[in-house]
Design an enzyme around this catalytic site. Structure first.
Site, PDB file in Angstrom:
ATOM      1  N   CYS A   2      37.425  59.458  37.315  1.00  0.00           N
ATOM      2  CA  CYS A   2      36.285  60.744  37.210  1.00  0.00           C
ATOM      3  C   CYS A   2      34.933  60.129  37.578  1.00  0.00           C
ATOM      4  O   CYS A   2      34.156  59.082  37.217  1.00  0.00           O
ATOM      5  CB  CYS A   2      36.171  61.010  35.740  1.00  0.00           C
ATOM      6  SG  CYS A   2      37.887  61.602  35.019  1.00  0.00           S
ATOM      7  N   ARG A  27      36.492  58.560  42.803  1.00  0.00           N
ATOM      8  CA  ARG A  27      36.673  58.133  41.495  1.00  0.00           C
ATOM      9  C   ARG A  27      37.901  59.160  40.812  1.00  0.00           C
ATOM     10  O   ARG A  27      38.169  58.686  39.814  1.00  0.00           O
ATOM     11  CB  ARG A  27      35.482  58.435  40.651  1.00  0.00           C
ATOM     12  CG  ARG A  27      34.301  57.489  41.051  1.00  0.00           C
ATOM     13  CD  ARG A  27      33.193  57.361  40.276  1.00  0.00           C
ATOM     14  NE  ARG A  27      33.409  57.163  38.730  1.00  0.00           N
ATOM     15  CZ  ARG A  27      33.283  55.632  38.608  1.00  0.00           C
ATOM     16  NH1 ARG A  27      32.985  54.889  39.259  1.00  0.00           N
ATOM     17  NH2 ARG A  27      33.739  55.464  37.345  1.00  0.00           N
ATOM     18  N   TRP A  75      39.901  62.687  37.291  1.00  0.00           N
ATOM     19  CA  TRP A  75      41.342  62.251  37.559  1.00  0.00           C
ATOM     20  C   TRP A  75      41.663  62.074  36.085  1.00  0.00           C
ATOM     21  O   TRP A  75      41.419  61.567  35.114  1.00  0.00           O
ATOM     22  CB  TRP A  75      41.013  60.775  37.922  1.00  0.00           C
ATOM     23  CG  TRP A  75      42.429  59.906  38.114  1.00  0.00           C
ATOM     24  CD1 TRP A  75      42.896  59.927  39.432  1.00  0.00           C
ATOM     25  CD2 TRP A  75      43.087  59.306  37.291  1.00  0.00           C
ATOM     26  NE1 TRP A  75      43.916  59.203  39.385  1.00  0.00           N
ATOM     27  CE2 TRP A  75      44.095  58.903  38.201  1.00  0.00           C
ATOM     28  CE3 TRP A  75      43.093  59.020  35.863  1.00  0.00           C
ATOM     29  CZ2 TRP A  75      45.245  58.066  37.423  1.00  0.00           C
ATOM     30  CZ3 TRP A  75      44.097  58.270  35.347  1.00  0.00           C
ATOM     31  CH2 TRP A  75      45.092  57.718  36.282  1.00  0.00           C
ATOM     32  N   ASN A 101      33.926  60.932  31.407  1.00  0.00           N
ATOM     33  CA  ASN A 101      34.675  59.951  31.949  1.00  0.00           C
ATOM     34  C   ASN A 101      35.418  59.144  30.970  1.00  0.00           C
ATOM     35  O   ASN A 101      34.511  58.358  30.441  1.00  0.00           O
ATOM     36  CB  ASN A 101      33.963  59.338  33.006  1.00  0.00           C
ATOM     37  CG  ASN A 101      34.536  58.010  33.832  1.00  0.00           C
ATOM     38  OD1 ASN A 101      35.846  58.071  33.651  1.00  0.00           O
ATOM     39  ND2 ASN A 101      33.767  57.304  34.451  1.00  0.00           N
ATOM     40  N   GLY A 102      36.388  59.012  30.810  1.00  0.00           N
ATOM     41  CA  GLY A 102      37.080  58.137  29.696  1.00  0.00           C
ATOM     42  C   GLY A 102      38.230  58.562  29.163  1.00  0.00           C
ATOM     43  O   GLY A 102      38.867  59.711  29.503  1.00  0.00           O
ATOM     44  N   GLU A 488      50.175  43.258  50.491  1.00  0.00           N
ATOM     45  CA  GLU A 488      49.347  44.176  50.393  1.00  0.00           C
ATOM     46  C   GLU A 488      49.535  45.102  51.761  1.00  0.00           C
ATOM     47  O   GLU A 488      49.186  46.299  51.694  1.00  0.00           O
ATOM     48  CB  GLU A 488      48.052  43.135  51.038  1.00  0.00           C
ATOM     49  CG  GLU A 488      46.821  43.888  51.460  1.00  0.00           C
ATOM     50  CD  GLU A 488      46.087  44.617  50.324  1.00  0.00           C
ATOM     51  OE1 GLU A 488      46.696  44.758  49.114  1.00  0.00           O
ATOM     52  OE2 GLU A 488      45.253  45.777  50.571  1.00  0.00           O
ATOM     53  N   LYS A 492      49.336  49.160  51.056  1.00  0.00           N
ATOM     54  CA  LYS A 492      48.643  50.050  51.846  1.00  0.00           C
ATOM     55  C   LYS A 492      49.160  51.267  52.465  1.00  0.00           C
ATOM     56  O   LYS A 492      48.937  52.306  52.349  1.00  0.00           O
ATOM     57  CB  LYS A 492      48.011  49.323  53.097  1.00  0.00           C
ATOM     58  CG  LYS A 492      46.732  48.088  52.910  1.00  0.00           C
ATOM     59  CD  LYS A 492      45.637  48.918  52.546  1.00  0.00           C
ATOM     60  CE  LYS A 492      45.358  49.001  50.928  1.00  0.00           C
ATOM     61  NZ  LYS A 492      45.041  48.189  50.161  1.00  0.00           N
ATOM     62  N   GLU A 495      50.354  53.607  49.569  1.00  0.00           N
ATOM     63  CA  GLU A 495      49.211  54.492  48.939  1.00  0.00           C
ATOM     64  C   GLU A 495      48.720  55.508  49.766  1.00  0.00           C
ATOM     65  O   GLU A 495      48.228  56.680  49.118  1.00  0.00           O
ATOM     66  CB  GLU A 495      48.356  53.685  48.394  1.00  0.00           C
ATOM     67  CG  GLU A 495      47.423  52.972  49.198  1.00  0.00           C
ATOM     68  CD  GLU A 495      46.439  51.976  48.331  1.00  0.00           C
ATOM     69  OE1 GLU A 495      45.856  52.262  47.514  1.00  0.00           O
ATOM     70  OE2 GLU A 495      46.210  50.952  48.992  1.00  0.00           O
ATOM     71  N   HIS A 511      68.389  37.549  49.367  1.00  0.00           N
ATOM     72  CA  HIS A 511      68.802  37.605  48.172  1.00  0.00           C
ATOM     73  C   HIS A 511      68.937  38.907  47.581  1.00  0.00           C
ATOM     74  O   HIS A 511      68.768  39.237  46.430  1.00  0.00           O
ATOM     75  CB  HIS A 511      67.865  36.574  47.098  1.00  0.00           C
ATOM     76  CG  HIS A 511      68.150  35.215  47.565  1.00  0.00           C
ATOM     77  ND1 HIS A 511      69.229  34.398  47.424  1.00  0.00           N
ATOM     78  CD2 HIS A 511      67.194  34.462  48.420  1.00  0.00           C
ATOM     79  CE1 HIS A 511      68.786  33.250  47.623  1.00  0.00           C
ATOM     80  NE2 HIS A 511      67.494  33.203  48.491  1.00  0.00           N
ATOM     81  N   LYS A 610      39.495  55.554  42.630  1.00  0.00           N
ATOM     82  CA  LYS A 610      39.109  54.148  43.390  1.00  0.00           C
ATOM     83  C   LYS A 610      38.836  53.232  42.121  1.00  0.00           C
ATOM     84  O   LYS A 610      39.145  52.025  42.323  1.00  0.00           O
ATOM     85  CB  LYS A 610      37.579  54.377  43.948  1.00  0.00           C
ATOM     86  CG  LYS A 610      37.050  53.183  44.581  1.00  0.00           C
ATOM     87  CD  LYS A 610      37.922  52.934  46.030  1.00  0.00           C
ATOM     88  CE  LYS A 610      37.391  51.654  46.452  1.00  0.00           C
ATOM     89  NZ  LYS A 610      38.452  51.000  47.436  1.00  0.00           N
TER      90      LYS A 610
HETATM   91  C1  F6R Z   1      44.554  49.698  46.597  1.00  0.00           C
HETATM   92  C2  F6R Z   1      43.674  49.477  45.552  1.00  0.00           C
HETATM   93  C3  F6R Z   1      44.130  49.176  44.097  1.00  0.00           C
HETATM   94  C4  F6R Z   1      42.870  48.460  43.560  1.00  0.00           C
HETATM   95  C5  F6R Z   1      43.011  48.258  42.033  1.00  0.00           C
HETATM   96  C6  F6R Z   1      41.861  47.313  41.450  1.00  0.00           C
HETATM   97  O1  F6R Z   1      44.118  49.776  47.641  1.00  0.00           O
HETATM   98  O2  F6R Z   1      42.460  49.706  45.965  1.00  0.00           O
HETATM   99  O3  F6R Z   1      45.132  48.807  44.008  1.00  0.00           O
HETATM  100  O4  F6R Z   1      42.916  47.182  44.222  1.00  0.00           O
HETATM  101  O5  F6R Z   1      42.969  49.473  41.440  1.00  0.00           O
HETATM  102  O6  F6R Z   1      40.651  47.670  41.528  1.00  0.00           O
HETATM  103  P1  F6R Z   1      39.469  46.848  41.423  1.00  0.00           P
HETATM  104  O7  F6R Z   1      39.555  45.888  42.538  1.00  0.00           O
HETATM  105  O8  F6R Z   1      38.406  47.761  41.470  1.00  0.00           O
HETATM  106  O9  F6R Z   1      39.723  46.102  40.071  1.00  0.00           O
END
Ligand code: F6R
Length: 615
Positions: A2, A27, A75, A101-102, A488, A492, A495, A511, A610
């Site tokens: 949010c 956000r 969110w 937000n929360g 990773e 990517k 998501e 395995h 984010k």
């Molecule tokens: C993936 C992504 C998330 C963040 C995770 C941690 O692309 O962005 O998996 O890495 O939510 O976020 P931070 O680094 O802000 O603690």
């Protein structure tokens, strides 16, 4: 999770709030809303969907006038994303309005009490409970809004950043924070409120970042007053100068923020090591490490906590810390660590990695470790963020704002900082020779140019993406330093393109996952020249004999994998420990192009946000 924005001052609030919401959409973007005081009355417009939907809704429903406004991009936590659950929420009398937000954890018991007192609720949200609780306190205690907010928040369990105003007192906004970020921009006789400073950087460079358990009463034509939520005591307002500029948060000609941020990596890495890596003097200088060198050198072990992509950076760090500095490392998901009663001693060093510095689980994990005496070192991108402030010491990544929800430059700059720390500690411990140390420094300095080179494969990666964009599953394999890169790469793809993908250590394939391989399965294998190169080549042969489609990420000039694989993407040669900084690049581009080809919202993938400020 949010984004909240507000404005009070002589300008029209609407454009400031709407543009601010667009900048905070990273956000959360399930729904959006705005409340304006138009000089005579309160006007609220809100809708499911993005801020662009809200703009249409405002056109049809309310006038855009007024010098006081608050807005929200959501969110969803409590209640599905729909028009009614969208913020702002108005109290039963119609006088008070809030954005939040929360999460209010005890909202159900508070709601019951309020229902017993005759309150009714339109939405399923915890936020509507909070605004009515404030209203109830205000009426019952016959106090002003600020005091009512303070009393109400003392009855609340949970996390919040809120902004509230009363339509009968439109010269005042009350804001408060606990666990969710909140900044107040201070202009000339005007104030801006936002989850981060991006909505107001073109208006002012001065801001107050509220601390947890602080609230502020913001009055037009008056000074801002900051108070403790617990006891109402006034605290001095700590005005900071912002380092952010507008250019940093715009797309700069790229189609998406993600693509811009992928291309920014060479510069971001230079910014990260600038002033720290001093090759001529053959030293690494990092204040947070120098000042606490004893803690690191006497540590029994280093525990790394993080979530998502930051956790993957932690895994890369585990390899480099153990390899070079010979310090035992454990890497933990913050969400598991905080709840599993881990053994933590005063001789443990905990490194928390977080781009946003606001991730709720990571924050809680460091609070827990601190309470048990561990020394906490934060590796964050966002300056002044909660994790940065909660840590005993730390190092910023200096990646600049990362707006695309999928993390790219944050990952590579985290690896850069962690590699510098590992090298610095290795030097201090004498576990690396001076010639090797110099070799690493030289190589690290060459990484940005090598990333530029890796980015030149973009057009070729687009061709490969086109071939595999319709696959239902992907496997990503890597060994050693490149096992976390496989994780990773898979994350990517998942998501932003919503294609199922899994990352595995290459040797683990036999395995289990090998059963999945047939002629329809694309398998991305990171097969750069490294210690276990031959073993990865054997894994590739195993895949090939089961007809899997191999996309190899290889070292420039390699012919062995080139002959075996269906496609190869080259990256320049480097020291194995630094290779994740290069092998990550084609995987970012592959996921980006597939998502674009599938017409997905690359910068704002569904269900994600984010900064994950809820657990
Ligand atoms: C993936 C992504 C998330 C963040 C995770 C941690 O692309 O962005 O998996 O890495 O939510 O976020 P931070 O680094 O802000 O603690």
């Amino acid at each position: 999770m949010c984004g909240i924005v507000g404005y009070i001052g002589p300008r029209d609030a609407y454009p400031i709030v709407i543009e601010g919401l667009k900048r905070l959409e990273y956000r959360g973007y399930d729904s959006a809303g705005i409340a304006l005081y138009d000089g005579t009355d309160l006007k609220v417009a809100k809708t499911k969907g993005k801020v662009s939907e809200l703009e249409k809704c405002v056109e049809n429903e309310i006038t855009k006038t007024g010098n006081l406004g608050i807005g929200h991009t959501r969110w969803a936590t409590h209640g599905v994303p729909n028009d009614v659950n969208s913020h702002p929420h108005v109290s039963n009398s119609g006088d008070l309005v809030i954005i939040h937000n929360g999460i209010i954890e005890n909202y159900e018991s508070l709601k019951k009490e309020l229902i017993n007192r005759g309150y009714t609720f339109k939405s399923d949200t915890d936020t509507e409970v909070l605004i009515n609780l404030i209203e109830e306190v205000k009426k019952k205690e016959k106090v002003k809004l600020g005091k009512a907010v303070q009393i109400a928040l003392n009855q609340v369990v949970g996390a919040y950043a809120i902004a509230v105003f009363d339509k009968n007192k439109p010269e005042e906004v009350v804001v408060a924070r606990l666990g969710s970020p909140l900044a107040v921009g201070i202009g000339e006789d005007e104030f801006f409120i936002a989850s981060d400073a991006s909505p107001f950087i073109e208006y002012t460079k001065n801001a107050i970042y509220l601390e947890d358990e602080e609230m502020a009463i913001i009055r037009f034509h008056k000074k801002i007053k900051v108070r403790k939520i617990k006891n109402d005591a006034e605290v001095p307002a700590n005005i900071q100068e912002l380092q952010l500029n507008l250019e940093q948060i715009e797309k700069g000609g790229y189609e998406h923020f993600m693509l811009k941020e992928i291309h920014e990596q060479p510069k971001a890495i230079v910014d990260t090591y600038r002033g720290r890596l001093l090759r001529d003097e053959a030293i690494i200088k990092m204040a947070g490490i120098e000042d606490n060198m004893k803690k690191f050198l006497n540590a029994n072990r280093i525990i790394i906590v993080a979530c998502g992509t930051s956790w993957h950076a932690g895994l890369v760090a585990e390899y480099i810390f153990e390899d070079l500095a010979r310090i035992p490392v454990e890497v933990e998901y913050a969400s598991e660590f905080r709840y599993r009663n881990p053994v933590i001693t005063e001789n443990d060093v905990l490194i928390a990695i977080s781009q946003s510095g606001e991730t709720a689980d990571t924050l809680a994990a460091i609070k827990m470790a601190k309470s048990k005496g561990a020394f906490v070192f934060g590796v964050c991108n966002v300056v002044g963020s909660s994790i940065a402030r909660e840590s005993d010491a730390g190092a910023y990544t200096h990646a600049g704002p990362e707006i695309g929800v999928a993390s790219t430059k944050a990952f590579t700059t985290q690896i850069t900082v962690l590699s510098l720390i590992a090298l610095r500690l290795a030097r201090a411990k004498g576990t690396i020779s001076s010639s090797d140390f110099r070799r690493y420094l030289l190589e690290m300095e060459m990484i940005p140019n090598k990333i530029e080179k890796a980015l030149e494969s973009d057009a070729h990666i687009r061709v490969v993406s086109d071939i595999y964009k319709d696959a239902s599953n992907f496997l990503y394999l890597g060994r050693g330093y490149n096992f976390p890169v496989a994780l990773e790469g898979a994350l990517k793809l998942k998501e932003i393109s919503y294609i199922h993908a899994e990352g595995y250590p290459a040797a683990e394939m036999k395995h289990g996952p090998i059963a999945l391989i047939d002629e329809n399965m694309p398998i991305v294998v990171i097969a750069t020249r490294a210690e276990h190169y031959d073993k990865v080549v054997s894994n590739i042969q195993e895949i090939k004999s089961r007809k899997g489609k191999i996309i190899g990420v290889i070292t420039e000039g390699d012919t062995i994998v080139r002959e075996l694989a269906d496609h190869v993407i080259e990256v320049p040669d480097t020291i194995e420990a630094l290779s994740p900084l290069l092998t990550t690049i084609p995987l970012q581009l592959l996921s980006y192009h597939i998502a674009v080809m599938l017409n997905k919202n690359v910068d704002q993938p569904r269900n994600l946000a984010k900064s994950v400020t809820v657990e």
